[in-house]
Every structure is written in C-alpha cells, then in structure tokens.
Design an enzyme around this catalytic site. Structure first.
Site, PDB file in Angstrom:
ATOM      1  N   SER A 234      50.782  39.432  44.479  1.00  0.00           N
ATOM      2  CA  SER A 234      50.253  39.612  45.818  1.00  0.00           C
ATOM      3  C   SER A 234      51.260  39.119  46.862  1.00  0.00           C
ATOM      4  O   SER A 234      52.390  39.591  46.887  1.00  0.00           O
ATOM      5  CB  SER A 234      48.904  38.882  45.916  1.00  0.00           C
ATOM      6  OG  SER A 234      48.194  39.271  47.054  1.00  0.00           O
ATOM      7  N   ASP A 461      44.273  49.291  43.909  1.00  0.00           N
ATOM      8  CA  ASP A 461      44.284  47.877  44.290  1.00  0.00           C
ATOM      9  C   ASP A 461      43.726  47.753  45.698  1.00  0.00           C
ATOM     10  O   ASP A 461      44.232  48.372  46.629  1.00  0.00           O
ATOM     11  CB  ASP A 461      45.728  47.356  44.234  1.00  0.00           C
ATOM     12  CG  ASP A 461      45.834  45.856  44.418  1.00  0.00           C
ATOM     13  OD1 ASP A 461      45.088  45.300  45.249  1.00  0.00           O
ATOM     14  OD2 ASP A 461      46.673  45.235  43.746  1.00  0.00           O
ATOM     15  N   HIS A 489      43.022  43.953  41.694  1.00  0.00           N
ATOM     16  CA  HIS A 489      44.191  43.414  42.381  1.00  0.00           C
ATOM     17  C   HIS A 489      45.148  42.801  41.373  1.00  0.00           C
ATOM     18  O   HIS A 489      44.813  41.810  40.732  1.00  0.00           O
ATOM     19  CB  HIS A 489      43.733  42.373  43.404  1.00  0.00           C
ATOM     20  CG  HIS A 489      44.843  41.785  44.225  1.00  0.00           C
ATOM     21  ND1 HIS A 489      45.888  42.535  44.720  1.00  0.00           N
ATOM     22  CD2 HIS A 489      45.062  40.519  44.642  1.00  0.00           C
ATOM     23  CE1 HIS A 489      46.695  41.753  45.408  1.00  0.00           C
ATOM     24  NE2 HIS A 489      46.228  40.521  45.367  1.00  0.00           N
TER      25      HIS A 489
END
Length: 519
Positions: A234, A461, A489
């Site tokens: 991320s 995602d 994610h």
C-alpha cells in the site's frame, strides 16, 4: 446533500491487519491455491554486509552507526538514529524503531525490510503478521526487519489529541452545501493541526515521505546491507518507489504490492480510491445478493442504492449503537469500507448492514469503524495511525481548498462513484489550515539505473486501484507488473500460490515474472 469529512486521499490500510472489534480475535487471511507462472531470470544484486556508503560526510555518523539489539516482545529490537532534517544533518536527530526476526536457516543473505503501509501503520507491530505472510523459504534466507517510519508509533510519533477529542473528529459530518459548512470543516482540522504542532513540535514538519525514504537508506547501511531488499504494501509502495528514485544504485529486490504511484496528485488519488471502493462495494453487493442471508434485495444497482440510503440516513439521523456514541455518516462509511479490504471480511459487512438496515442498530458498523481507527473499547486509541496519516498526508501533498474547485471535484467524483463518492470529496479542508509547510515529493520517480523492481497489483483492489499499479510499473524505469485477478487490498500472502511463487522467486533468486503474468 451533506458529505462527511474524509481523511486525505481516503483509506489506505494493509489487508492483513488485526480485526479486534467483534470478538478480539485475529481474522485470518486465507491463501487460495493457484497456478504458478512461467518465469524469466534477471540478475539482481542481493544484500551483503559491507560498507555503508554515506552520501555526504555529515551523514557518515548515521550511516556508520552500530545498532544495539535487545530482546523484546517482537523478537529483537533496536533504535537507529537519523537526522530530523536532512538539510541540516548536524542539527537535531530522532530515533527510528526497528524489530527483527532472525533468518531461520542460519546465516542470512541480508535483511528484508517490510512496511505495511498507511501512511501511519506501525511496522514493528506488523512484524508478527509479516512472519505469517512471507514464505518459509524467504524467512530461511533473510532476516525480517520491520520499522516504524518517522512520526509513527515509536519513532518520534505525531501526537495531537486525546481519545474523546479524536472521536469527535472521526465522527464529524460536515455540511458542504454551504461555504459556512466548508469553513467549519476546515476549522475542525485547523484546530486538530494546531494541537498536533503543540504536542509534536518541530518533528511535525519533517514526517514527509522523502525524509522517510532517506531514513530507509540509513537503516540499510546500519543493517550492513549494500543493497535494499524490501517488501512494501500500500503506502509502503510509495515509500519504496521514493527510495528507488533517490538511491537507484542501491536498489536490490523491491516488491511493491498494492501500488500507489507517487506521481499521482491528491485529486487523482481521491477520485481513484472513490472508484476503487465503489467497485469493491459493487462486487460485495453482487456476492451478498447471491447468498441466502443478505439484508439487501433486488438488482445490484438497487442494492447499491440501499447502501447509499443507509449512509444518507446516518448523516441525517445517526443510528443508535447501545452506547453513548451514535453511528454518524462518517463512521458508517468507515464501517462499510473496512471489510472491503479483504473478501474474507465480507461476512462482517453483512452482519453490520443487517443490523443497521433491518434493526436500525449501528453497533456492528461502529465496531468495524473502531477497528479501522485502532480505537479500543475503553475509548483510547491503540496507535497514532490516524493522526500520523493526516500529518504525513499534509506535508506530502495538498488538495485545493478553494470551495469552487472542491465543488467541481466533488461533482466528478460523485459521478464516477455515486454510492461512496461523497466521502472522498472536499478533502482540501483537511490540510487547509495545517500549521507546517508543504514539503512535497520529487520531480523524477523514474529511478533510472535501478535493478529490476516487482510491482504487484490486484484487479479489484479498493484502496489502491489496479490502474495505479499499471501506472507505477511504467513510472519506474525497471519495474515489471505482476497481476492478481481478484478482490481485496494487496496480494502477496493473501491471494494464491501463483502470486506467492512469483514473489518468492524474485526475492530469492532475482527471477522476474514474464511481462503480462496474471494470477
């Protein structure tokens, strides 16, 4: 209609963090078997314990420092010293907290540094989860090393307000239909920023991603590695990409999973995430309607409208929760968004929507929102992740706070994401009165001359849309893209064997998956 205050650029958390809200148990992320892709071989340098190579003489004491490790709950812990301001390395310094799990196979090839994202999520706290995510083969060869970036948890943490005051901010529903409502929202975050500066001090202006990437190079040297081996999820992909741009000659093997391209503006991030969560919610609704205990009915479009109706209700008349806190629109949104990070969490969303829609009870969605914000049952917050998120976001980039520009952006976002788009609009209010200057990013992120870098993207995602992975793979001159066709994610450690084999092959032997590999 009124919208709620969002965090800048909206949610971005790792898929594998602990869900404490409902039962206190860890939600396991399951690994689904998949195919192993064909592979190409690339020569990628591994880490080796030799010289540090400080960029300037003033930085040599930081690069040459010897870490003092001691036993701790995470395994081994140490604190590295870095300059507060890299423009003045002889000035004040701060500590960066590290935790390490030694290679299980004996002498290590080097260190694999891991970052779970955020920005604002503690890497030290994430180490145990990283050990359950990274394959046994990789753990035999590398020391797993996690760290709290500057401003986060144990590393000169950003501190702003107490629990009840933070409750007020995260639950606040602003009315953006008037200039007065927009100003009120900006004032709420202005007061928060002032409190952050008062409690954090000068460090508040130095929690930017570029400084954190420079810290990463100091950590690499202090660990004795000539090249950086790194796994970032991320926001950790933005940190890794920034490192590559600053130090391309020191790139070893970088895995950037759930990619966030640092060349995207805050406006682009807001719209991209709005669409990402809209698409993820649509996938959930379709799955829910195909089941037997879904609180929604009709078509997928009708189900999405029922979720929107619930959010509107929570803004207009917050739902009771059986406590002295009510479920506002903002909290309802985060309670819905949180389970979209991993498909294995969708049953919790069904529970929350069932209670809210059929019983007018917001308690489950409130628990899910609390889990997102690391809020504990006693009203305290277990981490500073929320405050650090805002602080890092506001020194890295800022959206326009001009009311007319924000209204025009809100129209674009809500047209693209009609169910959740309003919760990603008017983000400019967050940093409009932030009390420290914008630091910004780099002019060039191409990382020319870097060794091959592996970017991993998931097709649906919610937090870091697949288009961002495609973009980062082109921004970085030496990057290859590995695609996971699925929900949730990030992918490595939470998707299938196809992804795991591809990432492991890259980390262990420099094997880059063929262009176009899809799992």
């Amino acid at each position: 209609m009124p919208a709620v205050v969002t965090r800048p650029d909206a949610p971005a958390r790792p898929a594998r963090w602990t869900l404490r809200a409902l039962t206190g148990a860890v939600v396991a992320v399951l690994v689904v078997a998949g195919c192993a892709p064909a592979k190409d071989q690339a020569q990628v340098p591994t880490s080796a314990a030799t010289s540090s190579g400080a960029p300037t003489p003033d930085l040599a004491p930081f690069y040459d420092q010897v870490l003092e490790w001691s036993s701790c709950a995470q395994g081994e812990c140490a604190t590295a010293t870095v300059p507060l301001d890299y423009a003045d390395p002889t000035g004040a310094s701060i500590g960066i907290a590290l935790a390490r799990q030694r290679a299980t196979g004996g002498e290590a090839l080097g260190s694999l540094l891991v970052n779970p994202g955020g920005p604002g999520v503690s890497g030290v706290d994430f180490l145990a989860q990283a050990a359950s995510t990274v394959s046994d083969d990789v753990q035999r060869q590398f020391d797993l090393v996690a760290f709290d970036p500057r401003g986060v948890q144990r590393s000169s943490p950003v501190a702003c307000v107490d629990g009840p005051q933070l409750d007020e901010v995260v639950s606040f529903d602003a009315d953006y239909s008037t200039d007065e409502g927009i100003q009120e929202a900006a004032d709420v975050f202005g007061e928060l920023g002032a409190a952050c500066l008062e409690r954090t001090g000068a460090a508040l202006g130095h929690v930017d991603t570029v400084s954190a990437a420079r810290d990463l190079d100091v950590l690499r040297a202090a660990l004795g590695d000539d090249a950086l081996t790194y796994l970032g999820y991320s926001y950790g992909t933005q940190l890794g990409a920034t490192y590559a741009a600053l130090f391309p000659e020191r790139v070893g093997r970088l895995v950037l999973d759930g990619a966030l391209d640092p060349t995207l503006t805050s406006d682009e991030l807001a719209e991209g995430q709005a669409v990402g969560f809209e698409n993820a919610l649509r996938a959930y609704v379709a799955d829910c309607l195909a089941g037997t205990s879904c609180p929604l009915d009709g078509s997928v479009d009708e189900g999405m409208q029922q979720v929107r109706d619930l959010l509107d209700l929570a803004v207009a008349d917050p739902l009771p929760t059986g406590t002295d806190r009510r479920l506002t629109g903002s909290l309802a949104f985060y309670g819905i968004a949180m389970p979209l990070y991993a498909q294995q969490l969708w049953p919790y969303l069904t529970q929350g929507l069932t209670a809210a829609i059929e019983g007018g009870d917001g308690s489950v969605l409130l628990q899910l929102a609390d889990a997102y914000f690391d809020r504990q049952p006693d009203g305290t917050y277990a981490t500073n992740s929320t405050e650090a998120f805002w602080a890092i976001g506001c020194v890295d980039d800022r959206q326009s706070a001009d009311p007319d520009e924000m209204r025009a952006q809100a129209e674009r976002i809500e047209a693209a994401a009609p169910t959740v788009g309003s919760f990603f609009s008017y983000g400019g209010v967050v940093c409009a009165q932030w009390p420290v200057p914008l630091v910004g990013g780099l002019e060039d992120y191409s990382a020319q001359g870097a060794a091959p870098i592996l970017v991993v993207g998931t097709t649906n995602d919610p937090a870091t849309p697949y288009a961002w992975a495609e973009k980062l793979a082109t921004t970085l001159s030496s990057a290859s893209l590995l695609t996971y066709e699925g929900e949730g994610h990030t992918a490595y450690g939470s998707s299938n064997d196809c992804v795991a084999d591809a990432v492991d092959g890259y980390l262990l032997s420099g094997t880059v998956p063929p262009e176009g590999t899809r799992c």
